[in-house]
Design a protein around this motif. Structure first.
Motif, short mmCIF file in Angstrom:
data_model
loop_
_atom_site.label_atom_id
_atom_site.label_comp_id
_atom_site.label_asym_id
_atom_site.label_seq_id
_atom_site.Cartn_x
_atom_site.Cartn_y
_atom_site.Cartn_z
N SER A 193 44.08 61.86 37.38
CA SER A 193 44.85 61.39 38.54
C SER A 193 46.26 60.93 38.16
O SER A 193 47.14 60.88 39.02
N TYR A 194 46.44 60.54 36.88
CA TYR A 194 47.76 60.08 36.44
C TYR A 194 48.12 60.76 35.12
O TYR A 194 48.58 60.12 34.18
N LYS A 195 47.91 62.05 35.08
CA LYS A 195 48.04 62.82 33.85
C LYS A 195 49.39 62.65 33.18
O LYS A 195 49.49 62.61 31.96
N ALA A 196 50.44 62.58 33.97
CA ALA A 196 51.79 62.51 33.41
C ALA A 196 52.26 61.09 33.15
O ALA A 196 53.39 60.88 32.72
N ARG A 197 51.41 60.10 33.39
CA ARG A 197 51.84 58.70 33.29
C ARG A 197 51.48 58.05 31.96
O ARG A 197 52.00 56.99 31.63
N LEU A 198 50.58 58.62 31.20
CA LEU A 198 50.15 58.03 29.93
C LEU A 198 50.90 58.66 28.76
O LEU A 198 50.83 59.86 28.54
N PHE A 199 51.62 57.81 28.00
CA PHE A 199 52.32 58.30 26.81
C PHE A 199 51.42 58.22 25.59
O PHE A 199 51.20 59.21 24.89
N LYS A 200 50.89 57.03 25.31
CA LYS A 200 49.97 56.84 24.20
C LYS A 200 48.90 55.83 24.58
O LYS A 200 49.14 54.91 25.37
N GLN A 201 47.71 56.01 24.01
CA GLN A 201 46.64 55.03 24.16
C GLN A 201 46.15 54.63 22.77
O GLN A 201 45.64 55.47 22.03
N PHE A 202 46.36 53.37 22.43
CA PHE A 202 45.95 52.86 21.11
C PHE A 202 44.64 52.09 21.24
O PHE A 202 44.56 51.12 22.00
N MET A 203 43.63 52.51 20.49
CA MET A 203 42.38 51.76 20.38
C MET A 203 42.53 50.90 19.12
O MET A 203 42.57 51.43 18.01
N VAL A 204 42.65 49.59 19.27
CA VAL A 204 42.91 48.72 18.12
C VAL A 204 41.70 47.85 17.79
O VAL A 204 40.86 47.60 18.64
N ARG A 205 41.64 47.42 16.52
CA ARG A 205 40.50 46.65 16.01
C ARG A 205 39.20 47.43 16.20
O ARG A 205 38.16 46.86 16.50
N THR A 206 39.29 48.73 16.03
CA THR A 206 38.13 49.59 16.25
C THR A 206 37.11 49.42 15.13
O THR A 206 37.45 49.53 13.96
N LYS A 232 35.12 54.44 14.43
CA LYS A 232 36.16 55.29 13.86
C LYS A 232 35.53 56.53 13.24
O LYS A 232 36.06 57.64 13.37
N GLY A 233 34.39 56.35 12.59
CA GLY A 233 33.69 57.47 12.00
C GLY A 233 33.18 58.44 13.05
O GLY A 233 33.28 59.66 12.90
N LEU A 234 32.65 57.89 14.14
CA LEU A 234 32.14 58.72 15.24
C LEU A 234 33.28 59.48 15.90
O LEU A 234 33.14 60.65 16.25
N TRP A 235 34.43 58.81 16.03
CA TRP A 235 35.59 59.46 16.66
C TRP A 235 36.05 60.66 15.86
O TRP A 235 36.47 61.68 16.43
N SER A 236 35.98 60.56 14.54
CA SER A 236 36.42 61.67 13.70
C SER A 236 35.60 62.93 13.95
O SER A 236 36.06 64.05 13.73
N VAL A 237 34.37 62.73 14.45
CA VAL A 237 33.50 63.86 14.77
C VAL A 237 33.76 64.34 16.20
O VAL A 237 33.92 65.53 16.48
N LEU A 238 33.83 63.38 17.14
CA LEU A 238 33.97 63.71 18.55
C LEU A 238 35.32 64.32 18.91
O LEU A 238 35.42 65.11 19.85
N LYS A 239 36.37 63.97 18.15
CA LYS A 239 37.70 64.43 18.53
C LYS A 239 37.85 65.95 18.45
O LYS A 239 38.76 66.51 19.06
N SER A 240 36.94 66.59 17.72
CA SER A 240 36.99 68.05 17.64
C SER A 240 36.64 68.69 18.98
O SER A 240 36.92 69.88 19.21
N PHE A 241 36.02 67.90 19.89
CA PHE A 241 35.65 68.41 21.21
C PHE A 241 36.64 68.01 22.29
O PHE A 241 36.46 68.33 23.46
N VAL A 242 37.70 67.28 21.91
CA VAL A 242 38.70 66.82 22.87
C VAL A 242 39.89 67.78 22.89
O VAL A 242 40.32 68.25 21.83
N ASN A 243 40.40 68.08 24.08
CA ASN A 243 41.52 69.02 24.16
C ASN A 243 42.74 68.43 23.45
O ASN A 243 42.92 67.22 23.39
#
Length: 221
Positions: free
Chosen positions: A116-129, A134-145
């Protein structure tokens, strides 16, 4: 496909907007999500406090409604067409166990922003992860466009990448900044000071700061 997406977007807006300040007043005042400071290009920074969401058992529906309100507020009051058109999001995962993370809530917010706001997000930082996330993300990110992947940064306690985009003068102490940690008065949001606009922002962004003098009258109303 483009026409279909446009029609779905218009239908979504008719169904979900407007969101009145009164309808989210309690949520806004409790600091689950708030704007505080700006990045080096004068983009407003939206903070999401995950631990507080979990502790107070705020539903995904409530958070999505709050996110819509905050994003619409940013578009109308904090951004300027052709100058500053996007926001930065910091999702704080401090002091939260892996099993406590409200995955469906955060996913719902992320999906809504991307659709709904595709052009409004520049960056999203997940901090203190947490390390396991972080390990799970390294696997899942391969499925993210790739378009979405470029916007999401998963950080642990090392926030050096965050500082590449945001001066410490615009961050709370809990993120290594010099601003006091916000405990109350989460809304209306706090803006950058004039000295920050002059020293770290482009001339165009400085023009945005000047245009917000009149907006302050609204915020103080």
């Amino acid at each position: 496909k483009t026409l279909d997406n446009t029609l779905k977007y218009l239908e979504w807006r008719l169904t979900n907007l407007p969101v009145s300040e009164e309808s989210v007043a309690t949520l806004v005042s409790r600091g689950f999500m708030y704007f505080y400071g700006r990045d080096k290009r004068y983009r407003p920074i939206l903070h999401i406090q995950t631990k507080k969401i979990v502790t107070e058992e705020i539903s995904g529906e409530q958070m999505s409604k709050l996110c819509v309100f905050m994003t619409e507020f940013a578009i109308s009051k904090l951004l300027r067409p052709g100058k500053v058109e996007t926001i930065i999001i910091i999702v704080d995962l401090s002091d939260i166990g892996v099993t406590e993370i409200p995955v469906s809530t955060l996913k719902g917010i992320s999906n809504m922003l991307q659709i709904s706001y595709k052009a409004r997000l520049f960056k999203q930082f997940m901090v203190r992860t947490p390390f396991l996330v972080k390990g799970l993300w390294s696997v899942l990110k391969s499925f993210v466009n790739s378009f979405t992947l470029e916007k999401i940064k998963v950080l642990g306690d090392d926030l050096s990448e965050l500082y590449e985009h945001i001066e410490k003068s615009q961050l709370e102490k809990k993120y290594g900044g010099i601003k006091s940690n916000l405990q109350m008065d989460f809304f209306p949001p706090l803006f950058a000071q004039i000295s920050y606009a002059i020293l770290f922002c482009s001339q165009a962004a400085y023009g945005v700061w000047k245009s917000q003098i009149k907006q302050q009258e609204y915020l103080n109303h």
